[in-house]
Each structure stands twice: as C-alpha cells, then as structure tokens.
Design an enzyme around this catalytic site. Structure first.
Site, PDB file in Angstrom:
ATOM      1  N   ASP A 133      -8.552  32.527 -17.003  1.00  0.00           N
ATOM      2  CA  ASP A 133      -9.305  31.741 -16.025  1.00  0.00           C
ATOM      3  C   ASP A 133     -10.125  30.636 -16.693  1.00  0.00           C
ATOM      4  O   ASP A 133     -10.095  29.476 -16.264  1.00  0.00           O
ATOM      5  CB  ASP A 133     -10.224  32.668 -15.232  1.00  0.00           C
ATOM      6  N   ALA A 162     -10.105  30.340 -10.788  1.00  0.00           N
ATOM      7  CA  ALA A 162      -8.704  29.964 -10.978  1.00  0.00           C
ATOM      8  C   ALA A 162      -7.790  31.156 -10.718  1.00  0.00           C
ATOM      9  O   ALA A 162      -6.765  31.041 -10.046  1.00  0.00           O
ATOM     10  CB  ALA A 162      -8.479  29.413 -12.380  1.00  0.00           C
ATOM     11  N   ASP A 163      -8.159  32.318 -11.246  1.00  0.00           N
ATOM     12  CA  ASP A 163      -7.352  33.518 -11.010  1.00  0.00           C
ATOM     13  C   ASP A 163      -7.204  33.798  -9.523  1.00  0.00           C
ATOM     14  O   ASP A 163      -6.113  34.124  -9.034  1.00  0.00           O
ATOM     15  CB  ASP A 163      -8.015  34.728 -11.674  1.00  0.00           C
ATOM     16  N   ARG A 164      -8.290  33.684  -8.772  1.00  0.00           N
ATOM     17  CA  ARG A 164      -8.260  34.067  -7.367  1.00  0.00           C
ATOM     18  C   ARG A 164      -7.571  33.007  -6.508  1.00  0.00           C
ATOM     19  O   ARG A 164      -6.835  33.344  -5.572  1.00  0.00           O
ATOM     20  CB  ARG A 164      -9.680  34.370  -6.885  1.00  0.00           C
ATOM     21  N   GLY A 167      -3.995  33.382  -7.340  1.00  0.00           N
ATOM     22  CA  GLY A 167      -3.546  34.642  -6.746  1.00  0.00           C
ATOM     23  C   GLY A 167      -3.282  34.509  -5.257  1.00  0.00           C
ATOM     24  O   GLY A 167      -2.305  35.065  -4.739  1.00  0.00           O
TER      25      GLY A 167
END
Length: 373
Positions: A133, A162-164, A167
C-alpha cells in the site's frame, strides 16, 4: 436468499487487498473458503489483537495448505474443481509456478473464474516488483499530492487506502466476470494491477490541465489543494463545513451577518471563488472560530448548509446516526470475546445480506470441503 448465495470463492489471497475484496463478496452471501499458508495469514499477527484480520475475514472459513508441497497443491486443486472463483494476489511468475492461472485450471474446472490482483501490470518495466500500500500511494502521486496540499513533505494517508480501493475494484471485476460467464458460458482470468488502478484514481482529480493537448494549465485541482481545505477550528473544537454552490455561500454569509462579502469580486461568483479559493475558505475559517461546534452544527443544519462533526475513532463508535441505522454489529467469537464490526454495505430490497459471522479461528483445519449447495 442473499445476492451471491451459492457462489463458491476460493480465496488464496493474503494481507489486505484480496481479503477485502472477498470480504465484500462474503457480505453479499458468497461462500468464501480462505486458503492460508501453514504459518497463517500475516495479518493475524498485525495490529491490536488481530483486529484488521478479524474485520477483513469475518464470515469466512479457512484451511491451512502448503501450496509449495505436492500434497498441498493436490488438496487445493480438489477445492478449485468445485469453486466458481479463485482469488489470489500473487505476482504472475509465482502464480505460474504454483499452477494458479486460469489456463492451468481450465481442464479441471472449465467454469472457474480466476481473479488476481498484484502490484504492476504485465508488459511494463515494474511488472516483477513487489508492491504494498505505501509503495502504491507513493508511485501513484498520492503521497506527493498530500505533501503539496499540506505545505510539507510527502505523506501517506494513514489508512490502507490503495489496498482497499483496489480490493473494491477486484470485487467489482469478479462480479462482472461471473455475470459474463452466466450470459456467455465463458470463464476467464481477470487481472487488476494496483499501480494502474490507483493511479487512475489520483489522475482523475489532479491531472487537471495536463489532461489536454495542448495543456490547458497545470496539474492539481485547486480547490482540493487549498491549505484552507481542512476541518475548521471552532471555539471549543473542530467542525467540517463545505460551502459549494451559490446558495450555500449566500446563506452562510447571511448567517454571520456579512452579506457585504458577496460584493467582494473574489467571492461574488462560483468562478471567482474557485480562482480565489484560499481567500474564500479563509473567510469561513475566521467566522467559525467564534462559536462552539454544537451551536454551529445546529445553525448550519437549520440553514441547510453542509456540515459534519470531526469524529475521532472512539466518537465514531458512539455516533448516533451509525447506531440508529444498525451500522455497528456485535459478533460473538469462539474464544468468548465480542467483535465490534460493521454491517454489510448498502440496502437490498429483495436480497438483504445476512448478519456478519466471525472470522476463521486458528489453527485452521488441515483439510476441508465445500458446504453442500
């Protein structure tokens, strides 16, 4: 009946991005079986009491398999043969070595959709690099943009943003691929690279005049970059206020007895305020400093001017609106604790999500099977 009831998702992802995507699917009724390495997902040991893991993986079951060992891969393939979707966040070379590509599994299960998310898209010079991230926030321009807006050095958002975000894109891609399969009978592999996906998010707001050839000005959206775009200090704390259209500005200046400000050429029109956004927001900041937050919230609500309290995390748990709408859910855990978590997203008129279940315990069973359809 829930929206994704009967959908079997084999989740070989770890950390945040992939598990967040499959948690969204779990919330909508998919049966998600999480495949963890023998030592468990690293997020089980991150944060206070594994809280992030618990929120990301609620409602899932788990199995521990060593995909580097022949017996682990064989057990995995048996599960993949009965799955609708395989999700992983391995880099392409690692996925190829372990036989996790759609082309590796098509003969075993022709209806299997393979969805993978990784750092950088194939074909570019960064393709083999690892990604996390923080690295994507930096490479996408977000960390620099935050620094510029704050008048200081580059900084990360204190959230696995960024991950979420990626995702959520991955979950969207999975549901689109399933819809395509149901219409056409064609299963496919869907790849969602973090860098490109998140760079699109940043560029959408801040590419600005560089969007055109020839350029029509520089980068960055001035309103979002104003140092005055921040929560404002009230007499006893902080408050968020957004005056956006002419009606908001007129009502606010009337409320504070400063209708004369509407004669200021820097404040008279929407275009003028956008061109002088620092000055416009500074007038708001000066006015808000003279009353308490609760008083402002009441006055602004009565005038239909957008405003909100500045909650910390503890206050968020007690927010009256979130409590009234059933946003917070309590989930009993097998060890006797209670997980305070959030409700599945949205409201569904015909297929409401079931209440969230607990995350999978550890150690996970050595082998498992799918629930019967």
């Amino acid at each position: 009946m829930t929206a994704l009831a009967g959908l079997r998702v084999l989740d070989a992802s770890t950390v945040v991005m992939g598990p967040y995507a499959t948690r969204l699917l779990t919330d909508l009724g998919a049966e998600v079986l999480k495949v963890e390495p023998p030592e468990g997902d690293v997020m089980r040991r991150a944060g206070q009491g594994g809280a992030i893991f618990a929120h990301l993986n609620r409602g899932k079951r788990s199995v521990a398999l060593d995909l580097k060992a022949p017996e682990g891969r064989e057990a995995f393939r048996a599960l993949a043969a009965e799955a609708d979707v395989l999700v992983h966040n391995m880099r392409p070379d690692a996925a190829a070595r372990l036989g996790l590509r759609q082309q590796d599994l098509a003969a075993l299960n022709p209806r299997l959709v393979v969805a993978c998310a990784y750092g950088y898209g194939a074909g570019g010079p960064y393709a083999a690099r690892p990604a996390y991230d923080d690295l994507i926030q930096a490479a996408s321009g977000l960390a620099d943009t935050i620094g510029r807006a704050g008048g200081g050095e580059p900084r990360y958002v204190p959230l696995t943003l960024a991950d979420r975000v990626v995702g959520a894109h991955l979950a969207f891609a999975i549901t689109a691929a399933i819809a395509c399969r149901e219409r056409t009978g064609v299963a496919q592999q869907v790849e969602v690279p973090m860098f490109e996906t998140f760079a699109d998010l940043v560029a959408g707001d801040h590419l600005g005049g560089l969007s055109f050839d020839p350029p029509e000005g520089g980068a960055y959206y001035p309103r979002l970059m104003s140092p005055q775009r921040r929560p404002y200090r009230s007499r006893d704390g902080w408050i968020a206020v957004l005056l956006y259209n002419d009606a908001h500005w007129h009502r606010f200046f009337g409320m504070i007895g400063r209708e004369d400000l509407l004669e200021d050429p820097r404040l008279a029109t929407h275009a003028a305020r956008q061109a002088n956004i620092d000055h416009a927001y500074a007038q708001v900041a000066e006015a808000l400093a003279h009353r308490d937050t609760a008083e402002w919230l009441q006055l602004l609500s009565e005038a239909d001017v957008p405003a909100a309290p500045v909650n910390d995390i503890a206050a968020l748990r007690e927010d009256p609106h979130l409590r009234a709408t059933g946003f917070w859910r309590d989930v009993p855990l097998p060890d006797g604790r209670t997980l305070h978590t959030t409700a599945p997203f949205g409201r569904w008129s015909a297929t409401p999500p079931a209440p969230p279940g607990p995350p999978p315990p550890w150690p996970a069973p050595a082998s498992t099977t799918w629930k019967s359809r």
